[in-house]
Write a protein that holds these residues in place. Structure first.
Motif, mmCIF file in Angstrom:
data_model
loop_
_atom_site.group_PDB
_atom_site.id
_atom_site.type_symbol
_atom_site.label_atom_id
_atom_site.label_comp_id
_atom_site.label_asym_id
_atom_site.label_seq_id
_atom_site.Cartn_x
_atom_site.Cartn_y
_atom_site.Cartn_z
ATOM 1 N N TYR A 1 0.809 -1.222 0.000
ATOM 2 C CA TYR A 1 0.000 0.000 0.000
ATOM 3 C C TYR A 1 0.842 1.272 0.000
ATOM 4 C CZ TYR A 1 -4.076 -2.887 0.946
ATOM 5 O OH TYR A 1 -5.067 -3.811 0.853
ATOM 6 N N LEU A 2 2.154 1.139 0.122
ATOM 7 C CA LEU A 2 3.023 2.309 0.233
ATOM 8 C C LEU A 2 3.484 2.792 -1.136
ATOM 9 C CD1 LEU A 2 5.193 1.149 3.252
ATOM 10 C CD2 LEU A 2 3.226 2.670 3.281
ATOM 11 N N ASP A 3 3.687 4.096 -1.243
ATOM 12 C CA ASP A 3 4.182 4.665 -2.496
ATOM 13 C C ASP A 3 5.686 4.421 -2.613
ATOM 14 O OD1 ASP A 3 5.637 7.479 -1.748
ATOM 15 O OD2 ASP A 3 4.039 6.988 -0.333
ATOM 16 N N GLU A 4 6.198 4.606 -3.828
ATOM 17 C CA GLU A 4 7.607 4.333 -4.103
ATOM 18 C C GLU A 4 8.543 5.243 -3.304
ATOM 19 O OE1 GLU A 4 5.338 4.732 -6.574
ATOM 20 O OE2 GLU A 4 5.180 2.632 -7.182
ATOM 21 N N GLY A 5 8.149 6.517 -3.112
ATOM 22 C CA GLY A 5 8.987 7.441 -2.356
ATOM 23 C C GLY A 5 9.178 7.003 -0.918
ATOM 24 N N THR A 6 8.097 6.547 -0.286
ATOM 25 C CA THR A 6 8.176 6.078 1.102
ATOM 26 C C THR A 6 9.038 4.829 1.188
ATOM 27 O OG1 THR A 6 5.995 6.990 1.572
ATOM 28 C CG2 THR A 6 6.808 5.310 3.088
ATOM 29 N N LEU A 7 8.850 3.907 0.237
ATOM 30 C CA LEU A 7 9.655 2.683 0.227
ATOM 31 C C LEU A 7 11.135 3.002 0.001
ATOM 32 C CD1 LEU A 7 7.322 0.294 -1.777
ATOM 33 C CD2 LEU A 7 7.990 0.065 0.615
ATOM 34 N N ALA A 8 11.411 3.913 -0.919
ATOM 35 C CA ALA A 8 12.802 4.277 -1.193
ATOM 36 C C ALA A 8 13.460 4.863 0.042
ATOM 37 C CB ALA A 8 12.868 5.269 -2.355
ATOM 38 N N GLN A 9 12.746 5.741 0.743
ATOM 39 C CA GLN A 9 13.301 6.349 1.956
ATOM 40 C C GLN A 9 13.529 5.293 3.036
ATOM 41 O OE1 GLN A 9 14.344 9.506 2.184
ATOM 42 N NE2 GLN A 9 15.161 8.980 4.182
ATOM 43 N N ALA A 10 12.615 4.348 3.154
ATOM 44 C CA ALA A 10 12.754 3.292 4.153
ATOM 45 C C ALA A 10 13.971 2.423 3.857
ATOM 46 C CB ALA A 10 11.489 2.445 4.189
ATOM 47 N N ILE A 11 14.209 2.151 2.579
ATOM 48 C CA ILE A 11 15.376 1.326 2.208
ATOM 49 C C ILE A 11 16.668 2.103 2.460
ATOM 50 C CG2 ILE A 11 16.595 0.303 0.247
ATOM 51 C CD1 ILE A 11 13.780 -0.563 -0.777
ATOM 52 N N ARG A 12 16.685 3.396 2.095
ATOM 53 C CA ARG A 12 17.885 4.198 2.326
ATOM 54 C C ARG A 12 18.198 4.340 3.815
ATOM 55 N NH1 ARG A 12 15.982 7.221 -2.108
ATOM 56 N NH2 ARG A 12 14.927 8.708 -0.759
ATOM 57 N N ALA A 13 17.171 4.386 4.655
ATOM 58 C CA ALA A 13 17.366 4.583 6.102
ATOM 59 C C ALA A 13 17.418 3.268 6.864
ATOM 60 C CB ALA A 13 16.255 5.486 6.651
ATOM 61 N N ARG A 14 17.661 2.161 6.148
ATOM 62 C CA ARG A 14 17.673 0.856 6.827
ATOM 63 C C ARG A 14 18.793 0.817 7.857
ATOM 64 N NH1 ARG A 14 19.618 -0.004 1.647
ATOM 65 N NH2 ARG A 14 21.612 -1.118 1.478
ATOM 66 N N ARG A 15 18.600 -0.020 8.877
ATOM 67 C CA ARG A 15 19.565 -0.132 9.966
ATOM 68 C C ARG A 15 19.725 -1.584 10.360
ATOM 69 N NH1 ARG A 15 16.220 -0.644 14.408
ATOM 70 N NH2 ARG A 15 14.131 0.112 14.077
ATOM 71 N N PRO A 16 20.803 -1.923 11.062
ATOM 72 C CA PRO A 16 21.013 -3.318 11.453
ATOM 73 C C PRO A 16 19.943 -3.789 12.447
ATOM 74 C CG PRO A 16 22.974 -1.970 11.877
ATOM 75 C CD PRO A 16 21.876 -1.046 11.457
ATOM 76 N N VAL A 17 19.649 -5.055 12.396
ATOM 77 C CA VAL A 17 18.707 -5.638 13.350
ATOM 78 C C VAL A 17 19.453 -5.879 14.646
ATOM 79 C CG1 VAL A 17 17.192 -7.587 13.841
ATOM 80 C CG2 VAL A 17 17.381 -6.721 11.508
ATOM 81 N N ALA A 18 18.905 -5.382 15.727
ATOM 82 C CA ALA A 18 19.609 -5.503 17.018
ATOM 83 C C ALA A 18 19.527 -6.900 17.574
ATOM 84 C CB ALA A 18 19.003 -4.530 18.012
#
Length: 198
Positions: free
Chosen positions: A181-198
């Motif tokens: 349901y998410l737009d491409e811009g939101t997905l792109a930002q989420a991928i760029r801001a990814r972080r390690p799993v603690a």
């Protein structure tokens, strides 16, 4: 047909965000039915706010006192400032009660298309606040639009000469959001801001 006064009231209400002509007409009819209670209270409340409303000379918030209640609150962290585009953004963030510092309202965002330049915003006032000292962090809470991010980038560049930590709100997946349901811009930002799993 309603009288000219009722039509004028309906037209005035229909210009409010979230109210179209039909919703405004329903609100006016509701107020007319309760004119001795709700209508009188609304008129008195609007008059009182109109008389007492001021803009805070420190942060740009709109309140009935200057400095505003946030700036005057001694319990708030005076070492951090959250920069927002509009007063509505300040109110939304403060309602969440997650940020305990002070705020700074720019009064808009940079937009070449709309002719909004840095001198049209309260950026110099922010620089004076930082230059006065005692500020450790500037949190840039701009909207996740092209103009908002341009404004954040411009302010971050202006702050490079100061000994302050410049942070920005995280952007990406909303809590409870489903990927399809998410737009491409939101997905792109989420991928760029990814972080390690603690």
């Amino acid at each position: 047909m309603a009288s000219q006064e009722i039509e004028t009231l309906t037209a005035a209400l229909s210009r409010l965000p979230g109210l179209g002509p039909r919703s405004a007409r329903r609100a006016v009819l509701w107020l007319i039915k309760r004119r001795e209670t709700a209508l009188v209270q609304l008129v008195e409340a609007l008059g009182a706010v109109r008389e007492a409303l001021v803009e805070c000379h420190v942060c740009g918030n709109v309140d009935t006192t200057d400095p505003c209640g946030i700036c005057a609150d001694p319990r708030r962290d005076a070492r951090s400032i959250c920069v927002v585009e509009e007063v509505a953004d300040l109110w939304a963030l403060d309602r969440a009660r997650l940020f305990t510092g002070h705020y700074h309202v720019l009064g808009g965002r940079l937009s070449a298309l709309d002719g909004v330049r840095p001198e049209d915003l309260a950026i110099e006032e922010l620089m004076r606040r930082v230059d006065a000292g005692g500020i450790d962090e500037i949190l840039l809470a701009m909207n996740a639009t092209l103009e908002g991010q341009t404004t954040a980038h411009y302010i971050a560049e202006r702050l490079e000469g100061f000994a302050v930590r410049v942070t920005q709100l995280a952007h990406g997946l909303p809590v409870g959001g489903e990927l399809d349901y998410l737009d491409e811009g939101t997905l792109a930002q989420a991928i760029r801001a990814r972080r390690p799993v603690a």
